[in-house]
Scaffold this active site. Sequence first.
Site, mmCIF file in Angstrom:
data_model
loop_
_atom_site.group_PDB
_atom_site.id
_atom_site.type_symbol
_atom_site.label_atom_id
_atom_site.label_comp_id
_atom_site.label_asym_id
_atom_site.label_seq_id
_atom_site.Cartn_x
_atom_site.Cartn_y
_atom_site.Cartn_z
ATOM 1 N N GLY A 15 -8.515 -14.602 3.538
ATOM 2 C CA GLY A 15 -7.468 -13.593 3.471
ATOM 3 C C GLY A 15 -7.563 -12.482 4.504
ATOM 4 O O GLY A 15 -7.040 -11.390 4.271
ATOM 5 N N SER A 16 -8.160 -12.757 5.679
ATOM 6 C CA SER A 16 -8.211 -11.668 6.663
ATOM 7 C C SER A 16 -6.814 -11.356 7.208
ATOM 8 O O SER A 16 -6.523 -10.203 7.546
ATOM 9 C CB SER A 16 -9.185 -11.994 7.796
ATOM 10 O OG SER A 16 -8.725 -13.064 8.577
ATOM 11 N N ASN A 17 -5.942 -12.356 7.260
ATOM 12 C CA ASN A 17 -4.561 -12.074 7.682
ATOM 13 C C ASN A 17 -3.807 -11.300 6.611
ATOM 14 O O ASN A 17 -2.991 -10.425 6.925
ATOM 15 C CB ASN A 17 -3.828 -13.370 8.025
ATOM 16 C CG ASN A 17 -4.143 -13.833 9.437
ATOM 17 O OD1 ASN A 17 -3.772 -13.178 10.401
ATOM 18 N ND2 ASN A 17 -4.853 -14.947 9.542
ATOM 19 N N LYS A 93 -1.117 -25.578 1.769
ATOM 20 C CA LYS A 93 -0.248 -26.570 1.133
ATOM 21 C C LYS A 93 1.147 -26.546 1.754
ATOM 22 O O LYS A 93 1.550 -25.553 2.355
ATOM 23 C CB LYS A 93 -0.152 -26.280 -0.361
ATOM 24 C CG LYS A 93 -1.479 -26.499 -1.083
ATOM 25 C CD LYS A 93 -1.286 -26.341 -2.574
ATOM 26 C CE LYS A 93 -2.548 -26.595 -3.338
ATOM 27 N NZ LYS A 93 -3.034 -27.972 -3.267
ATOM 28 N N LEU A 94 1.840 -27.668 1.537
ATOM 29 C CA LEU A 94 3.212 -27.750 2.005
ATOM 30 C C LEU A 94 4.101 -26.914 1.082
ATOM 31 O O LEU A 94 3.929 -26.946 -0.138
ATOM 32 C CB LEU A 94 3.665 -29.214 1.980
ATOM 33 C CG LEU A 94 4.913 -29.563 2.778
ATOM 34 C CD1 LEU A 94 4.705 -29.290 4.271
ATOM 35 C CD2 LEU A 94 5.278 -31.029 2.560
ATOM 36 N N ASN A 109 4.980 -18.536 8.797
ATOM 37 C CA ASN A 109 3.621 -19.078 8.761
ATOM 38 C C ASN A 109 2.903 -18.684 10.038
ATOM 39 O O ASN A 109 3.519 -18.602 11.102
ATOM 40 C CB ASN A 109 3.668 -20.611 8.665
ATOM 41 C CG ASN A 109 2.272 -21.230 8.663
ATOM 42 O OD1 ASN A 109 1.382 -20.765 7.940
ATOM 43 N ND2 ASN A 109 2.071 -22.264 9.462
ATOM 44 N N HIS A 111 -0.148 -19.903 12.580
ATOM 45 C CA HIS A 111 -0.968 -21.081 12.921
ATOM 46 C C HIS A 111 -1.893 -20.698 14.073
ATOM 47 O O HIS A 111 -1.445 -20.065 15.039
ATOM 48 C CB HIS A 111 -0.059 -22.245 13.319
ATOM 49 C CG HIS A 111 -0.825 -23.496 13.584
ATOM 50 N ND1 HIS A 111 -1.351 -24.269 12.560
ATOM 51 C CD2 HIS A 111 -1.195 -24.090 14.738
ATOM 52 C CE1 HIS A 111 -1.993 -25.297 13.087
ATOM 53 N NE2 HIS A 111 -1.914 -25.210 14.404
ATOM 54 N N ASP A 152 4.005 -26.889 10.091
ATOM 55 C CA ASP A 152 3.898 -26.310 11.447
ATOM 56 C C ASP A 152 5.060 -26.668 12.378
ATOM 57 O O ASP A 152 4.906 -26.625 13.599
ATOM 58 C CB ASP A 152 2.575 -26.753 12.123
ATOM 59 C CG ASP A 152 1.353 -26.350 11.309
ATOM 60 O OD1 ASP A 152 1.406 -25.322 10.608
ATOM 61 O OD2 ASP A 152 0.342 -27.073 11.378
ATOM 62 N N GLU A 181 -4.440 -13.028 15.778
ATOM 63 C CA GLU A 181 -3.597 -13.259 14.603
ATOM 64 C C GLU A 181 -3.354 -11.966 13.832
ATOM 65 O O GLU A 181 -2.262 -11.711 13.335
ATOM 66 C CB GLU A 181 -4.252 -14.278 13.669
ATOM 67 C CG GLU A 181 -4.306 -15.682 14.218
ATOM 68 C CD GLU A 181 -4.884 -16.651 13.197
ATOM 69 O OE1 GLU A 181 -4.451 -16.642 12.035
ATOM 70 O OE2 GLU A 181 -5.801 -17.412 13.564
HETATM 71 C C1 GRF Z 1 -5.982 -18.429 10.068
HETATM 72 O O1 GRF Z 1 -6.612 -18.893 11.228
HETATM 73 C C2 GRF Z 1 -4.556 -18.917 10.004
HETATM 74 O O2 GRF Z 1 -3.943 -19.019 11.260
HETATM 75 C C3 GRF Z 1 -4.708 -20.275 9.416
HETATM 76 O O3 GRF Z 1 -5.736 -20.129 8.462
HETATM 77 C C4 GRF Z 1 -6.593 -19.053 8.818
HETATM 78 C C5 GRF Z 1 -6.640 -18.121 7.659
HETATM 79 O O4 GRF Z 1 -7.572 -17.113 7.826
HETATM 80 N N1 GRF Z 1 -3.445 -20.792 8.942
HETATM 81 P P1 GRF Z 1 -7.613 -15.918 6.780
HETATM 82 O O5 GRF Z 1 -7.735 -16.529 5.390
HETATM 83 O O6 GRF Z 1 -6.361 -15.113 6.930
HETATM 84 O O7 GRF Z 1 -8.838 -15.133 7.141
#
Ligand code: GRF
Length: 222
Positions: A15-17, A93-94, A109, A111, A152, A181
Amino acid sequence: MSDAVRIAVLASGGGSNFQALVDRFQGAENPQREIVGVIASREGAGVLERAHRAGVASAVSPAAATGDEMAVFLRRTLDEWRSDIVVLAGYMKLVPETLVRAWWGRILNIHPALLPSFGGRGMYGARVHRAVIEAGVRITGATVHFVDEAYDRGPILCQWPVPVLAGDTPESVAARVLTVEHRLLPAAVEALASGVVRLEADRRVHWVREWFETETFTNREG
Ligand code: GRF
């Protein structure tokens, strides 16, 4: 003042994003945006702890659900939270077709590569970065795209390049891409939330102002 744009997140991992979205949008200085909840695809996902710490609602999708049950669960949860925008931040997941239709142009999304290369079913996590190194490309990066029915594949909203360096490992590439990201995803969500970009019914991405006029964005550290 109009109501806040309500942002829900789907995630499977650390969950860093998600954290980057919380850091950008949660708080008094951003009353027009709200992170309304995160749905984790499994118990124990690190994102749940982050949500707890941030005071964001969370739910876990039922492990043994059929495709239809999963679609109903996701739809009901996102509706309960009155989600305007859905962000897949490391979601493995899809997304069910009914959701894609209901939130058409409002699901994003991220990627960790430059789509349409190095994406699709089975291309996630270290596999992406291993494939990048094996292919010998010198540039990889991050992509944010609108979500359609396939992994994707949806229309690309924005991308940022990252160099592949001599001696890189999947881990070192992943770390370099992840830094980007964390900047690209909040910027893309803000562009969608503010109406600067939208997806047309014919799948074309329409920018009201050009991307680089909307965000000061560099991939320098710090
Ligand atoms: C990220 O690299 C994202 O692009 C991919 O999965 C990873 C998730 O990282 N889809 P985090 O859980 O947000 O740290």
